[in-house]
Design a protein around this motif. Sequence first.
Motif, PDB file in Angstrom:
ATOM      1  N   VAL A  33       5.149  -4.213 -12.580  1.00 26.94           N
ATOM      2  CA  VAL A  33       4.285  -4.216 -11.399  1.00 26.94           C
ATOM      3  C   VAL A  33       2.867  -3.869 -11.839  1.00 26.94           C
ATOM      4  O   VAL A  33       2.653  -3.327 -12.929  1.00 26.94           O
ATOM      5  N   GLU A  34       1.894  -4.166 -10.969  1.00 23.14           N
ATOM      6  CA  GLU A  34       0.507  -3.774 -11.180  1.00 23.14           C
ATOM      7  C   GLU A  34       0.127  -2.752 -10.117  1.00 23.14           C
ATOM      8  O   GLU A  34       0.521  -2.884  -8.954  1.00 23.14           O
ATOM      9  N   VAL A  35      -0.660  -1.744 -10.516  1.00 25.84           N
ATOM     10  CA  VAL A  35      -1.110  -0.720  -9.583  1.00 25.84           C
ATOM     11  C   VAL A  35      -2.635  -0.628  -9.655  1.00 25.84           C
ATOM     12  O   VAL A  35      -3.213  -0.574 -10.743  1.00 25.84           O
ATOM     13  N   LEU A  36      -3.271  -0.613  -8.479  1.00 26.59           N
ATOM     14  CA  LEU A  36      -4.727  -0.482  -8.390  1.00 26.59           C
ATOM     15  C   LEU A  36      -5.046   0.766  -7.572  1.00 26.59           C
ATOM     16  O   LEU A  36      -4.546   0.942  -6.456  1.00 26.59           O
ATOM     17  N   THR A  37      -5.893   1.633  -8.165  1.00 27.09           N
ATOM     18  CA  THR A  37      -6.207   2.913  -7.557  1.00 27.09           C
ATOM     19  C   THR A  37      -7.709   3.034  -7.365  1.00 27.09           C
ATOM     20  O   THR A  37      -8.463   2.960  -8.353  1.00 27.09           O
ATOM     21  N   PRO A  38      -8.190   3.204  -6.129  1.00 28.43           N
ATOM     22  CA  PRO A  38      -9.636   3.360  -5.922  1.00 28.43           C
ATOM     23  C   PRO A  38     -10.182   4.595  -6.631  1.00 28.43           C
ATOM     24  O   PRO A  38      -9.482   5.605  -6.800  1.00 28.43           O
TER      25      PRO A  38
ATOM     26  N   ALA B 227      -6.078  10.669  -0.361  1.00 28.05           N
ATOM     27  CA  ALA B 227      -6.514  10.614  -1.755  1.00 28.05           C
ATOM     28  C   ALA B 227      -5.410  10.165  -2.701  1.00 28.05           C
ATOM     29  O   ALA B 227      -5.652  10.028  -3.904  1.00 28.05           O
ATOM     30  N   CYS B 228      -4.205   9.943  -2.174  1.00 25.85           N
ATOM     31  CA  CYS B 228      -3.096   9.420  -2.990  1.00 25.85           C
ATOM     32  C   CYS B 228      -2.835   7.948  -2.708  1.00 25.85           C
ATOM     33  O   CYS B 228      -1.805   7.411  -3.114  1.00 25.85           O
ATOM     34  N   SER B 229      -3.751   7.279  -2.005  1.00 28.26           N
ATOM     35  CA  SER B 229      -3.558   5.864  -1.678  1.00 28.26           C
ATOM     36  C   SER B 229      -3.721   4.993  -2.915  1.00 28.26           C
ATOM     37  O   SER B 229      -4.633   5.198  -3.722  1.00 28.26           O
ATOM     38  N   ARG B 230      -2.856   3.991  -3.039  1.00 31.64           N
ATOM     39  CA  ARG B 230      -2.985   2.994  -4.104  1.00 31.64           C
ATOM     40  C   ARG B 230      -2.336   1.703  -3.648  1.00 31.64           C
ATOM     41  O   ARG B 230      -1.586   1.674  -2.669  1.00 31.64           O
ATOM     42  N   GLN B 231      -2.620   0.642  -4.375  1.00 30.63           N
ATOM     43  CA  GLN B 231      -2.085  -0.688  -4.094  1.00 30.63           C
ATOM     44  C   GLN B 231      -1.145  -1.089  -5.211  1.00 30.63           C
ATOM     45  O   GLN B 231      -1.452  -0.908  -6.395  1.00 30.63           O
ATOM     46  N   VAL B 232       0.012  -1.656  -4.854  1.00 32.11           N
ATOM     47  CA  VAL B 232       0.991  -2.099  -5.850  1.00 32.11           C
ATOM     48  C   VAL B 232       1.246  -3.591  -5.657  1.00 32.11           C
ATOM     49  O   VAL B 232       1.616  -4.027  -4.563  1.00 32.11           O
ATOM     50  N   ASN B 233       1.020  -4.365  -6.711  1.00 34.91           N
ATOM     51  CA  ASN B 233       1.345  -5.791  -6.729  1.00 34.91           C
ATOM     52  C   ASN B 233       2.729  -5.940  -7.361  1.00 34.91           C
ATOM     53  O   ASN B 233       2.879  -5.860  -8.580  1.00 34.91           O
ATOM     54  N   ASN B 234       3.726  -6.151  -6.526  1.00 32.36           N
ATOM     55  CA  ASN B 234       5.118  -6.130  -6.986  1.00 32.36           C
ATOM     56  C   ASN B 234       5.574  -7.496  -7.497  1.00 32.36           C
ATOM     57  O   ASN B 234       6.550  -8.068  -7.004  1.00 32.36           O
TER      58      ASN B 234
ATOM     59  N   SER C 243      -3.045   8.557  -8.391  1.00 34.86           N
ATOM     60  CA  SER C 243      -1.984   7.566  -8.283  1.00 34.86           C
ATOM     61  C   SER C 243      -0.768   8.063  -9.048  1.00 34.86           C
ATOM     62  O   SER C 243      -0.806   9.118  -9.688  1.00 34.86           O
ATOM     63  N   SER C 244       0.331   7.317  -8.961  1.00 36.25           N
ATOM     64  CA  SER C 244       1.574   7.720  -9.626  1.00 36.25           C
ATOM     65  C   SER C 244       1.890   9.174  -9.267  1.00 36.25           C
ATOM     66  O   SER C 244       2.225   9.996 -10.124  1.00 36.25           O
TER      67      SER C 244
ATOM     68  N   LEU D 245       0.868  -1.176   0.000  1.00 38.02           N
ATOM     69  CA  LEU D 245       0.000   0.000   0.000  1.00 38.02           C
ATOM     70  C   LEU D 245       0.903   1.223   0.000  1.00 38.02           C
ATOM     71  O   LEU D 245       1.737   1.397   0.903  1.00 38.02           O
ATOM     72  N   ARG D 246       0.734   2.061  -1.014  1.00 35.58           N
ATOM     73  CA  ARG D 246       1.613   3.209  -1.202  1.00 35.58           C
ATOM     74  C   ARG D 246       0.803   4.493  -1.089  1.00 35.58           C
ATOM     75  O   ARG D 246      -0.334   4.571  -1.554  1.00 35.58           O
ATOM     76  N   GLY D 247       1.375   5.522  -0.487  1.00 30.99           N
ATOM     77  CA  GLY D 247       0.679   6.788  -0.323  1.00 30.99           C
ATOM     78  C   GLY D 247      -0.343   6.725   0.798  1.00 30.99           C
ATOM     79  O   GLY D 247      -0.424   5.754   1.559  1.00 30.99           O
ATOM     80  N   SER D 248      -1.157   7.760   0.914  1.00 34.51           N
ATOM     81  CA  SER D 248      -2.236   7.793   1.900  1.00 34.51           C
ATOM     82  C   SER D 248      -3.264   8.811   1.448  1.00 34.51           C
ATOM     83  O   SER D 248      -3.067   9.523   0.462  1.00 34.51           O
TER      84      SER D 248
END
Length: 325
Positions: free
Chosen positions: A170-175, A148-155, A180-181, A143-146
């Motif tokens: 890598v894969e990134v999932l952003t609510p 409104a910048c929170s996202r999930q990274v599958n490394n 993100s980024s 889990l990267r950021g916090s």
Amino acid sequence: MTTHTDTRPADGFHLPAGSAASGPYALDVDPERAGWGYSSLRVLPLAAGSEHEFAAGDSEWIVLPLSGGCTVTVEDADGGTHTFELHGREDVFSGVTDFAYAPRDARVRIAGAAGGRFALTGARCERRLPARYGPASGVPVELRGSGACSRQVNNFAAADVFEADRLIAVEVLTPGGNWSSYPPHKHDECRPGEESELEEVYYFEIAPAAGNPDAPGLGYQRVTPSGHGKGTDVLAEVRSGDVVLIPDGWHGPSIAAPGHDMYYLNVMAGPGEERSWLICDHPDHAWIRGSWADQAVDPRLPLYTAPSAAPSAPRPAQTQEEDDR
């Protein structure tokens, strides 16, 4: 808005879904198409009961299920044959997936009994490493950021997680509603210990609105010039199947529209002797990292976690003689 120099693709850096299709591939981006030296990405749809074979050539490859599972058979340059059963997943928003690595100079066959879609992430390389299976249970979920910048990274194929010669993925999932980024960052110069020189592909899938599968989603991707002759400048509305090529420049944010979770697959490679992901934040926006300590991570994350153990072991490596029996 998309601008580019004469050395870049004539159709720009934003490739809408279907615009880079070729043969069996719904997406086919290689160094020649991208105008750079290393990174490749293909998306292969397979009908139930069908198969596809390709030559790895001068690149290493990872077969990554986007939806469905498959059997991957790798015939390496030394005459060995290795078969891996990939359990896969329903879609990119439902779970971590297992994957298979194929070295350069191999032949790769992908067979899908039930069909599916499979990303082939590639990078031109020099070393020939062993064919391998990557279990979903071994993928670190970060889990990267916090806020409104929170996202999930599958490394799954980060530089410090899975061995490859040049490929990083890598894969990134952003609510929905999040940035993100971010902060914008770059990795277009070789500065030992500080920054890596890496080309990057962003491949997007956007979830439909909850409870309304007929409401397709969208997002936005920004890339700004980093100077010193590096002039990539992109502001793109992205939808499922779109790609943004990033040869250089400050990239971010990747913005998920409210109500629509965003997925993107990052594929990176470059000329550096060391395979590493070292970035430089944009000086105007780097301050945002200091604000994260006072904010909670978005409670919608993680969207999912890696399984504690693989559901079953992959098929063991087989020799060609065993396959012929």
